[in-house]
Motif scaffolding. Sequence first.
Motif, PDB file in Angstrom:
ATOM      1  N   GLY A 171       0.809  -1.211   0.000  1.00 14.30           N
ATOM      2  CA  GLY A 171       0.000   0.000   0.000  1.00 14.30           C
ATOM      3  C   GLY A 171       0.839   1.256   0.000  1.00 14.30           C
ATOM      4  O   GLY A 171       0.532   2.227  -0.714  1.00 14.30           O
ATOM      5  N   ALA A 172       1.918   1.253   0.785  1.00 17.58           N
ATOM      6  CA  ALA A 172       2.802   2.422   0.824  1.00 17.58           C
ATOM      7  C   ALA A 172       3.459   2.644  -0.528  1.00 17.58           C
ATOM      8  O   ALA A 172       3.604   3.794  -0.992  1.00 17.58           O
ATOM      9  CB  ALA A 172       3.856   2.225   1.910  1.00 17.58           C
ATOM     10  N   HIS A 173       3.869   1.561  -1.182  1.00 16.35           N
ATOM     11  CA  HIS A 173       4.493   1.672  -2.506  1.00 16.35           C
ATOM     12  C   HIS A 173       3.503   2.229  -3.526  1.00 16.35           C
ATOM     13  O   HIS A 173       3.845   3.137  -4.316  1.00 16.35           O
ATOM     14  CB  HIS A 173       4.994   0.294  -2.945  1.00 16.35           C
ATOM     15  CG  HIS A 173       5.579   0.280  -4.330  1.00 16.35           C
ATOM     16  ND1 HIS A 173       6.808   0.822  -4.615  1.00 16.35           N
ATOM     17  CD2 HIS A 173       5.077  -0.205  -5.509  1.00 16.35           C
ATOM     18  CE1 HIS A 173       7.055   0.673  -5.909  1.00 16.35           C
ATOM     19  NE2 HIS A 173       6.016   0.058  -6.469  1.00 16.35           N
ATOM     20  N   GLU A 174       2.276   1.707  -3.522  1.00 11.58           N
ATOM     21  CA  GLU A 174       1.256   2.180  -4.457  1.00 11.58           C
ATOM     22  C   GLU A 174       0.895   3.636  -4.189  1.00 11.58           C
ATOM     23  O   GLU A 174       0.680   4.419  -5.123  1.00 11.58           O
ATOM     24  CB  GLU A 174       0.004   1.310  -4.347  1.00 11.58           C
ATOM     25  CG  GLU A 174       0.162  -0.093  -4.915  1.00 11.58           C
ATOM     26  CD  GLU A 174       0.406  -0.059  -6.419  1.00 11.58           C
ATOM     27  OE1 GLU A 174      -0.236   0.742  -7.111  1.00 11.58           O
ATOM     28  OE2 GLU A 174       1.263  -0.837  -6.891  1.00 11.58           O
ATOM     29  N   LEU A 175       0.818   3.991  -2.907  1.00 14.67           N
ATOM     30  CA  LEU A 175       0.479   5.371  -2.556  1.00 14.67           C
ATOM     31  C   LEU A 175       1.562   6.337  -3.030  1.00 14.67           C
ATOM     32  O   LEU A 175       1.271   7.421  -3.562  1.00 14.67           O
ATOM     33  CB  LEU A 175       0.285   5.488  -1.042  1.00 14.67           C
ATOM     34  CG  LEU A 175      -0.217   6.837  -0.518  1.00 14.67           C
ATOM     35  CD1 LEU A 175      -1.563   7.191  -1.142  1.00 14.67           C
ATOM     36  CD2 LEU A 175      -0.315   6.813   1.005  1.00 14.67           C
ATOM     37  N   LYS A 176       2.814   5.932  -2.841  1.00 11.65           N
ATOM     38  CA  LYS A 176       3.921   6.779  -3.301  1.00 11.65           C
ATOM     39  C   LYS A 176       3.874   6.950  -4.814  1.00 11.65           C
ATOM     40  O   LYS A 176       4.050   8.066  -5.338  1.00 11.65           O
ATOM     41  CB  LYS A 176       5.253   6.143  -2.882  1.00 11.65           C
ATOM     42  CG  LYS A 176       6.477   6.981  -3.244  1.00 11.65           C
ATOM     43  CD  LYS A 176       7.751   6.315  -2.732  1.00 11.65           C
ATOM     44  CE  LYS A 176       8.962   7.165  -3.100  1.00 11.65           C
ATOM     45  NZ  LYS A 176      10.223   6.528  -2.620  1.00 11.65           N
ATOM     46  N   LYS A 177       3.631   5.868  -5.541  1.00  3.26           N
ATOM     47  CA  LYS A 177       3.544   5.937  -6.994  1.00  3.26           C
ATOM     48  C   LYS A 177       2.340   6.780  -7.429  1.00  3.26           C
ATOM     49  O   LYS A 177       2.414   7.577  -8.375  1.00  3.26           O
ATOM     50  CB  LYS A 177       3.445   4.511  -7.560  1.00  3.26           C
ATOM     51  CG  LYS A 177       3.464   4.454  -9.075  1.00  3.26           C
ATOM     52  CD  LYS A 177       3.575   3.021  -9.569  1.00  3.26           C
ATOM     53  CE  LYS A 177       2.307   2.247  -9.314  1.00  3.26           C
ATOM     54  NZ  LYS A 177       2.335   0.889  -9.943  1.00  3.26           N
ATOM     55  N   ARG A 286      -8.683   4.633  -0.661  1.00  3.54           N
ATOM     56  CA  ARG A 286      -8.601   3.171  -0.629  1.00  3.54           C
ATOM     57  C   ARG A 286      -7.259   2.692  -0.087  1.00  3.54           C
ATOM     58  O   ARG A 286      -7.199   1.789   0.751  1.00  3.54           O
ATOM     59  CB  ARG A 286      -8.829   2.597  -2.027  1.00  3.54           C
ATOM     60  CG  ARG A 286      -8.658   1.087  -2.124  1.00  3.54           C
ATOM     61  CD  ARG A 286      -9.088   0.540  -3.472  1.00  3.54           C
ATOM     62  NE  ARG A 286      -8.384   1.160  -4.578  1.00  3.54           N
ATOM     63  CZ  ARG A 286      -7.137   0.813  -4.966  1.00  3.54           C
ATOM     64  NH1 ARG A 286      -6.475  -0.112  -4.301  1.00  3.54           N
ATOM     65  NH2 ARG A 286      -6.583   1.411  -6.003  1.00  3.54           N
ATOM     66  N   LEU A 287      -6.162   3.298  -0.548  1.00  3.95           N
ATOM     67  CA  LEU A 287      -4.828   2.875  -0.103  1.00  3.95           C
ATOM     68  C   LEU A 287      -4.618   3.172   1.374  1.00  3.95           C
ATOM     69  O   LEU A 287      -4.045   2.354   2.102  1.00  3.95           O
ATOM     70  CB  LEU A 287      -3.752   3.565  -0.954  1.00  3.95           C
ATOM     71  CG  LEU A 287      -3.673   3.113  -2.416  1.00  3.95           C
ATOM     72  CD1 LEU A 287      -2.680   3.976  -3.187  1.00  3.95           C
ATOM     73  CD2 LEU A 287      -3.274   1.643  -2.511  1.00  3.95           C
ATOM     74  N   ILE A 291      -3.840   0.398   4.285  1.00  3.49           N
ATOM     75  CA  ILE A 291      -2.692   0.491   5.202  1.00  3.49           C
ATOM     76  C   ILE A 291      -3.181   0.513   6.651  1.00  3.49           C
ATOM     77  O   ILE A 291      -2.611  -0.147   7.527  1.00  3.49           O
ATOM     78  CB  ILE A 291      -1.863   1.743   4.879  1.00  3.49           C
ATOM     79  CG1 ILE A 291      -1.177   1.587   3.515  1.00  3.49           C
ATOM     80  CG2 ILE A 291      -0.815   1.992   5.973  1.00  3.49           C
ATOM     81  CD1 ILE A 291      -0.483   2.840   3.021  1.00  3.49           C
ATOM     82  N   ALA A 292      -4.257   1.283   6.914  1.00  2.97           N
ATOM     83  CA  ALA A 292      -4.797   1.364   8.274  1.00  2.97           C
ATOM     84  C   ALA A 292      -5.299   0.003   8.749  1.00  2.97           C
ATOM     85  O   ALA A 292      -5.075  -0.399   9.895  1.00  2.97           O
ATOM     86  CB  ALA A 292      -5.921   2.395   8.324  1.00  2.97           C
TER      87      ALA A 292
END
Length: 466
Positions: A171-177, A286-287, A291-292
């Motif tokens: 999720g962190a990777h997708e959010l960063k992208k 959603r992301l 993560i939460a």
Amino acid sequence: MEQEVLAILKDIREFAKVPAHQLQWLVDHGNITTYSDGEKVFRKGDAIDNLRIVLHGEVGFYMEQAGSLRYVDVIIPGEITGLLPYSRLKNSPAEGIARGEVTIFNLHREHFKEMISSHYELTESLVHCMTDRVRDFTKQQQQNDKMMALGKLSAGLAHELNNPSAAVIRGAHELKKHLANLPERFKGVIRIRTTEEIVDWVNDLVFGKIAAAGQQTFSMSERMDQEDALLDWLEQNNIPDADELIESFADFNVTTADLEDLKKRLRPDDCPAVIHWLNQVMITERLVNEIAEASKRINTLVTSVKSYTHMDQNPEKVRADIHEGIRTTLTMLNHKIKRNNVTLMQKFQQDLPKPMILVSAMNQVWTNLIDNAIDAMEGREGSVLEIRTEKDREFILVYITDNGPGIPAALQDKIFDPFFTTKPIGKGTGLGLEVVRQIIRQHNGEVTVASEPGKTTFRVCFPEVS
């Protein structure tokens, strides 16, 4: 050689109070054997007919586990081993392998009767030695049992933590992208010319969809129909990257009717920018939720570990909710429950009082009984584990029932005996149920079993105040 053996025997701690003439008798009736490095001193299953005292060298003690030999201990010079007076040991449970050149003094069991009748101090010292050996072996087996239980829990925790931790990373990777695309999208948003009324309407649309997310469920075919309709609308209205928008719009139930309403309120040039802004907000939501949720799962597991071990409490009896302890144990063993496709039934009395218990110790009870029940059902279809609690007068009752093959009647009286186990080597030491019984007796209670093919129930009974 005789004088050398006598001198070694006099220096052995266990023989410190044995008169010299009794040690001389021991030397006179024994014999010496020697072994070269790597030679087997005894094999598993060999008859044990001799008292042995290692004079020189060392003997490695190995037990078979999972098809291979596992090093357990070493017998050093001056150590007494083999058969002892009044011992019921008949066959060797392990293998002994010489480490270096080994010399051993042996006394055959045929001399024990004379020793017991005529040499009290010597016999007494050997009986004390046997008592110490049983105590040390019991302590080591208990430690092995604890380590085995810890290994099971560690493996389960690693399995349970893997999914949420991977979800956080993903999720962190997708959010960063995803956020990397914001600068370009922001250019389109900042060029929009509209009224405050339209801005409020768009805000109400997007955050209304977010608030209502998950309240409606769709079948797979309904979902596919919705995505197809969204894709058609987006492409017909020349919205760039239409295929990248439909998943999040379908997740939050954005319909073509919503998009038509939006289109009517905006200038044609502003419509693509606003639609992509809607998508950005929904993907971010959603992301962040993923993560939460994964972080919450990790926190739940960590809290369960703390509760299971009761790390922040002293080892004294306190009033505690046994349901919390059972649920925590189920969390710790959840990987085994899922792996074995076990259906879990919890029938807890809602107003059950909080008894005075040793919390960490009682968690060991639930772990042993539940873990055994799951193991009993391994490989069976339709496995059901039922846990029921109730109060009967001043007593708390807990029933743990599985629909496994059952315990043969001939073994039911033995299952609480130390070292008795029906599990193969490497899966149990035979101390789990003995530990359960000891802990329940610490609480002035009792644990019993009733078993028949297809149903085994362990009943734990202890007073509310013990």
